[in-house]
Design a protein around this motif. Structure first.
Motif, PDB file in Angstrom:
ATOM      1  N   ALA A 280      -2.697  -5.030   4.284  1.00  0.00           N
ATOM      2  CA  ALA A 280      -1.403  -4.374   4.074  1.00  0.00           C
ATOM      3  C   ALA A 280      -1.549  -2.853   4.032  1.00  0.00           C
ATOM      4  CB  ALA A 280      -0.765  -4.872   2.778  1.00  0.00           C
ATOM      5  N   ARG A 281      -0.638  -2.170   4.700  1.00  0.00           N
ATOM      6  CA  ARG A 281      -0.604  -0.705   4.600  1.00  0.00           C
ATOM      7  C   ARG A 281      -0.292  -0.319   3.152  1.00  0.00           C
ATOM      8  NH1 ARG A 281       0.160   1.419   9.891  1.00  0.00           N
ATOM      9  NH2 ARG A 281       0.797  -0.167  11.408  1.00  0.00           N
ATOM     10  N   PRO A 282      -0.965   0.703   2.615  1.00  0.00           N
ATOM     11  CA  PRO A 282      -0.759   1.066   1.202  1.00  0.00           C
ATOM     12  C   PRO A 282       0.703   1.282   0.830  1.00  0.00           C
ATOM     13  CG  PRO A 282      -2.643   2.237   2.091  1.00  0.00           C
ATOM     14  CD  PRO A 282      -2.012   1.520   3.250  1.00  0.00           C
ATOM     15  N   GLU A 283       1.478   1.893   1.723  1.00  0.00           N
ATOM     16  CA  GLU A 283       2.867   2.195   1.400  1.00  0.00           C
ATOM     17  C   GLU A 283       3.753   0.955   1.344  1.00  0.00           C
ATOM     18  OE1 GLU A 283       2.435   3.153   5.898  1.00  0.00           O
ATOM     19  OE2 GLU A 283       1.199   3.143   4.076  1.00  0.00           O
ATOM     20  N   TYR A 284       3.233  -0.198   1.813  1.00  0.00           N
ATOM     21  CA  TYR A 284       4.020  -1.426   1.790  1.00  0.00           C
ATOM     22  C   TYR A 284       3.432  -2.493   0.858  1.00  0.00           C
ATOM     23  CZ  TYR A 284       6.654   0.272   5.825  1.00  0.00           C
ATOM     24  OH  TYR A 284       7.464   0.993   6.669  1.00  0.00           O
ATOM     25  N   GLN A 285       2.380  -2.179   0.130  1.00  0.00           N
ATOM     26  CA  GLN A 285       1.762  -3.193  -0.711  1.00  0.00           C
ATOM     27  C   GLN A 285       2.701  -3.693  -1.798  1.00  0.00           C
ATOM     28  OE1 GLN A 285      -2.129  -1.896  -2.021  1.00  0.00           O
ATOM     29  NE2 GLN A 285      -2.932  -1.827   0.065  1.00  0.00           N
ATOM     30  N   LEU A 286       3.514  -2.805  -2.356  1.00  0.00           N
ATOM     31  CA  LEU A 286       4.487  -3.228  -3.360  1.00  0.00           C
ATOM     32  C   LEU A 286       5.528  -4.153  -2.734  1.00  0.00           C
ATOM     33  CD1 LEU A 286       5.593  -3.176  -6.205  1.00  0.00           C
ATOM     34  CD2 LEU A 286       6.821  -1.068  -5.640  1.00  0.00           C
ATOM     35  N   ASN A 287       5.940  -3.858  -1.506  1.00  0.00           N
ATOM     36  CA  ASN A 287       6.891  -4.740  -0.821  1.00  0.00           C
ATOM     37  C   ASN A 287       6.347  -6.155  -0.703  1.00  0.00           C
ATOM     38  OD1 ASN A 287       7.170  -1.844   0.272  1.00  0.00           O
ATOM     39  ND2 ASN A 287       9.134  -2.757   0.867  1.00  0.00           N
ATOM     40  N   VAL A 288       5.043  -6.260  -0.358  1.00  0.00           N
ATOM     41  CA  VAL A 288       4.428  -7.577  -0.225  1.00  0.00           C
ATOM     42  C   VAL A 288       4.401  -8.283  -1.570  1.00  0.00           C
ATOM     43  CG1 VAL A 288       2.345  -8.828   0.443  1.00  0.00           C
ATOM     44  CG2 VAL A 288       3.050  -6.811   1.751  1.00  0.00           C
ATOM     45  N   ARG A 289       4.009  -7.562  -2.625  1.00  0.00           N
ATOM     46  CA  ARG A 289       3.997  -8.172  -3.962  1.00  0.00           C
ATOM     47  C   ARG A 289       5.396  -8.660  -4.350  1.00  0.00           C
ATOM     48  NH1 ARG A 289       0.468  -3.763  -5.197  1.00  0.00           N
ATOM     49  NH2 ARG A 289      -1.648  -4.468  -5.666  1.00  0.00           N
ATOM     50  N   GLU A 290       6.400  -7.827  -4.110  1.00  0.00           N
ATOM     51  CA  GLU A 290       7.769  -8.205  -4.471  1.00  0.00           C
ATOM     52  C   GLU A 290       8.208  -9.470  -3.744  1.00  0.00           C
ATOM     53  OE1 GLU A 290       9.889  -3.954  -5.612  1.00  0.00           O
ATOM     54  OE2 GLU A 290       9.830  -4.590  -3.515  1.00  0.00           O
ATOM     55  N   GLU A 291       7.859  -9.556  -2.478  1.00  0.00           N
ATOM     56  CA  GLU A 291       8.259 -10.725  -1.698  1.00  0.00           C
ATOM     57  C   GLU A 291       7.548 -11.990  -2.174  1.00  0.00           C
ATOM     58  OE1 GLU A 291      10.490 -11.102   0.624  1.00  0.00           O
ATOM     59  OE2 GLU A 291      11.056  -9.020   1.016  1.00  0.00           O
ATOM     60  N   ILE A 292       6.318 -11.833  -2.654  1.00  0.00           N
ATOM     61  CA  ILE A 292       5.527 -13.012  -2.996  1.00  0.00           C
ATOM     62  C   ILE A 292       5.755 -13.477  -4.431  1.00  0.00           C
ATOM     63  CG2 ILE A 292       3.147 -13.828  -3.345  1.00  0.00           C
ATOM     64  CD1 ILE A 292       2.409 -12.466  -0.775  1.00  0.00           C
TER      65      ILE A 292
END
Length: 301
Positions: free
Chosen positions: A280-292
């Protein structure tokens, strides 16, 4: 030296983290902008609990093999059975559960599936019965001598070979390999084991004995900080560690493309951290966590 453009990650927990991948794989497909454009999923590997042929780590997976296979087929990902028991004997080859799994995954259709093996006895048995499967030489062989690694790479039996993590940074020897040999090396990236360990092979043999149902004492790790268990932060300090920047700046330019992430015996939260770090690109890691798993009412304690 021929640079390659794509890193293929081989991810842990085919059966063990089925529920995680049910959520992660749609995210990886539908939000490709969240992830590095130079990475792909090469395979997901694992074994159900109580597999006689299992090795490396004792199996924890409870997911249905048919459900697992269907998920992999839906996303076009190779499934690998981890059958790396190093102590198999002739009488073990008739095990019904393991044979049924190989039959299912060999006849699954779609993308080709594989088996991670240690035993040449098992390799010969599987190659004769299910030639549609491909084979991976297991890191449980603890190949720390570079000459042994080259010999293994030159074996036509294997599509990939996973060397011991202590060869990860022998760059002079690695750079001298042919491109065909480089294409077969699958580096173990995030090993936390003590770099000076001399018991690694015995540790794997203990797991093999446990999977065979033998009454044997549990292996006691003699590493200086063994009591702390696996920590990703500790693995990152390991001399053999391969991080995301290493892959992008060193290994891909050198012509290597295959990278294995360990973690079958860990928790899914930590495996998610591996996926975030490597893919995951660092700027989108929170997005991935939120989705999961994140929601605005989640309490940690």
């Amino acid at each position: 030296m021929a640079a390659v453009n794509t890193a293929y990650f081989h991810l842990p927990g085919l059966f063990e983290f089925y529920e995680l991948y049910r959520v992660f794989l749609p995210l990886f497909r539908e939000h490709r902008e969240y992830f590095y454009d130079w990475c792909e999923i090469g395979s997901i590997y694992g074994a159900p609990a109580d597999c006689l042929w299992g090795g490396g780590r004792a199996g924890f997976g409870e997911a249905s093999p048919r459900d697992v296979l269907a998920l992999m087929q839906e996303y076009g990902i190779s499934a690998r059975l981890t059958f790396s028991n190093s102590l198999l004997r002739e009488e073990h080859l008739s095990d019904r559960k393991c044979n049924a799994l190989c039959r299912l995954f060999a006849e699954g259709g779609g993308v080709q599936n594989g088996v991670i093996v240690h035993s040449d006895l098992l390799l010969e048995y599987l190659a004769q019965r299910w030639p549609g499967l491909y084979f991976v030489s297991s890191t449980t062989k603890v190949l720390t001598d570079f000459r042994e690694l080259k010999s293994e790479l030159d074996r036509a039996d294997f599509r990939y070979v996973v060397p011991d993590f202590r060869l990860n940074r022998q760059f002079d020897a690695l750079s001298a390999l042919t491109q065909a040999q480089k294409d077969k090396i699958e580096f173990l990236c995030n090993e936390c084991c003590w770099f000076g360990c001399t018991d690694r092979k015995r540790c794997y043999e203990t797991v093999s004995r446990m999977n065979l149902g033998e009454d044997c004492p549990e292996h006691r790790c003699a590493a200086p900080d063994a009591d702390g268990g696996y920590r990703f932060s500790k693995a990152m300090k390991n001399p053999g560690f391969i991080g995301v920047r290493d892959i992008e700046d060193i290994y891909l330019p050198m012509g290597f493309s295959q990278f294995k992430i360990e973690g079958r015996s860990l928790g899914s939260a930590l495996v998610l951290e591996f996926l975030l770090h490597y893919m995951a690109r660092p700027e989108y890691q929170l997005n991935v966590r939120e989705e999961i798993y994140l929601d605005n009412t989640l309490d940690l304690f």
